[in-house]
Write a protein that holds these residues in place. Structure first.
Motif, PDB file in Angstrom:
ATOM      1  N   ARG A 218      -8.051  -3.577   2.845  1.00 47.72           N
ATOM      2  CA  ARG A 218      -8.297  -4.581   3.890  1.00 47.72           C
ATOM      3  C   ARG A 218      -7.578  -4.134   5.157  1.00 47.72           C
ATOM      4  N   PHE A 219      -8.332  -4.056   6.246  1.00 45.33           N
ATOM      5  CA  PHE A 219      -7.751  -3.732   7.551  1.00 45.33           C
ATOM      6  C   PHE A 219      -7.515  -5.046   8.285  1.00 45.33           C
ATOM      7  N   THR A 220      -6.273  -5.302   8.591  1.00 41.54           N
ATOM      8  CA  THR A 220      -5.906  -6.571   9.200  1.00 41.54           C
ATOM      9  C   THR A 220      -4.856  -6.299  10.259  1.00 41.54           C
ATOM     10  N   GLY A 221      -4.240  -7.312  10.753  1.00 40.20           N
ATOM     11  CA  GLY A 221      -3.266  -7.052  11.806  1.00 40.20           C
ATOM     12  C   GLY A 221      -2.440  -8.263  12.094  1.00 40.20           C
ATOM     13  N   GLY A 222      -2.270  -8.509  13.309  1.00 37.37           N
ATOM     14  CA  GLY A 222      -2.895  -8.293  14.595  1.00 37.37           C
ATOM     15  C   GLY A 222      -4.401  -8.145  14.467  1.00 37.37           C
ATOM     16  N   GLU A 223      -4.914  -7.408  15.420  1.00 35.76           N
ATOM     17  CA  GLU A 223      -6.358  -7.173  15.514  1.00 35.76           C
ATOM     18  C   GLU A 223      -6.642  -5.697  15.255  1.00 35.76           C
ATOM     19  N   PRO A 224      -7.246  -5.367  14.082  1.00 38.03           N
ATOM     20  CA  PRO A 224      -7.464  -3.953  13.743  1.00 38.03           C
ATOM     21  C   PRO A 224      -8.412  -3.237  14.698  1.00 38.03           C
TER      22      PRO A 224
ATOM     23  N   LEU B  97     -14.062   3.087  -1.488  1.00 37.96           N
ATOM     24  CA  LEU B  97     -13.325   1.832  -1.479  1.00 37.96           C
ATOM     25  C   LEU B  97     -14.210   0.706  -0.954  1.00 37.96           C
ATOM     26  N   ASN B  98     -13.972  -0.487  -1.454  1.00 38.04           N
ATOM     27  CA  ASN B  98     -14.583  -1.683  -0.885  1.00 38.04           C
ATOM     28  C   ASN B  98     -13.736  -2.030   0.333  1.00 38.04           C
ATOM     29  N   VAL B  99     -14.359  -2.092   1.502  1.00 42.27           N
ATOM     30  CA  VAL B  99     -13.629  -2.222   2.759  1.00 42.27           C
ATOM     31  C   VAL B  99     -13.852  -3.597   3.380  1.00 42.27           C
ATOM     32  N   THR B 100     -12.743  -4.261   3.688  1.00 41.32           N
ATOM     33  CA  THR B 100     -12.782  -5.533   4.407  1.00 41.32           C
ATOM     34  C   THR B 100     -12.035  -5.367   5.727  1.00 41.32           C
ATOM     35  N   VAL B 101     -12.588  -5.941   6.776  1.00 46.80           N
ATOM     36  CA  VAL B 101     -11.938  -5.962   8.083  1.00 46.80           C
ATOM     37  C   VAL B 101     -11.691  -7.419   8.449  1.00 46.80           C
ATOM     38  N   ASN B 102     -10.429  -7.774   8.676  1.00 49.62           N
ATOM     39  CA  ASN B 102     -10.078  -9.101   9.187  1.00 49.62           C
ATOM     40  C   ASN B 102      -9.995  -9.000  10.705  1.00 49.62           C
ATOM     41  N   SER B 103     -10.735  -9.861  11.401  1.00 46.73           N
ATOM     42  CA  SER B 103     -10.775  -9.791  12.861  1.00 46.73           C
ATOM     43  C   SER B 103     -10.817 -11.193  13.445  1.00 46.73           C
ATOM     44  N   ASN B 104     -10.342 -11.312  14.672  1.00 47.46           N
ATOM     45  CA  ASN B 104     -10.547 -12.592  15.354  1.00 47.46           C
ATOM     46  C   ASN B 104     -11.957 -12.639  15.938  1.00 47.46           C
ATOM     47  N   GLY B 105     -12.674 -11.526  15.913  1.00 46.13           N
ATOM     48  CA  GLY B 105     -14.077 -11.474  16.311  1.00 46.13           C
ATOM     49  C   GLY B 105     -14.327 -11.195  17.777  1.00 46.13           C
TER      50      GLY B 105
END
Length: 189
Positions: free
Chosen positions: A6-12, A30-38
């Protein structure tokens, strides 16, 4: 033997090398997830994510000015809606998830803000899952207040599920992440 990342942050998406990192992760199956504020997911970003991100999770902390205030940027709520639209149009291999951190203020005015977020997500459509994340209070003395709020939130989730084919709080579209201790809740109430 790690199955997902999972790529997260802050804003990746602020990382200039984010797409190289996503590509590398996918090359390792890998199963890839990105967490973003959009906010940074324009058409170009959505096209780049297609096939590189299995899921993109966009946080929605409120609607209108409440959502803008949560992000600290005027127009943030509309930017998130546009990001979801861009992902729907240009990243058809990517599931779209949303997440909301629950806080006691959402239950003011009979849960008005939580209802607004629910309606927004429902009206957008195409959201695979809405994660409701429990906010953990910093002070022990605030737990009692949160217990009352969580009971009201659970009542609201049940109300939204009434008439659905499956009655499970962990079933689409609602997932309680960072789970609410159900010992707080009396189902007989």
């Amino acid at each position: 033997k790690i199955p997902s990342i999972r790529f997260t942050g802050g804003e990746p998406l602020l990382r200039p090398d984010i797409y190289e990192l996503l590509e590398y992760a996918k090359s390792k199956d890998l199963n890839v997830t990105v967490n973003s504020n959009g906010i940074l997911i324009d058409e170009t970003a959505a096209k780049k994510m297609n096939g590189l991100a299995d899921q993109v999770l966009i946080s929605i902390q409120g609607t209108g000015k409440t959502g803008d205030k949560a992000v600290g940027k005027t127009g943030a709520t509309q930017a998130k809606i546009k990001a979801i639209s861009n992902l729907q149009k240009f990243a058809n291999k990517t599931k779209i998830l949303t997440a909301t951190v629950l806080w006691s203020g959402m239950m003011e005015n009979n849960g008005n803000e939580l209802d607004k977020i629910h309606d927004l997500i429902k009206n957008i459509g195409g959201i695979s899952r809405w994660h409701l994340c429990r906010c953990i209070p910093e002070k022990k003395e605030l737990y009692h207040e949160d217990i009352i709020s969580y009971r009201n939130i659970i009542d609201k989730l049940i109300k939204w599920q009434i008439g659905k084919e499956k009655f499970q709080l962990h079933y689409y579209p609602y997932v309680i992440s960072n789970g609410i201790p159900f010992c707080f809740y009396d189902m007989e109430r």
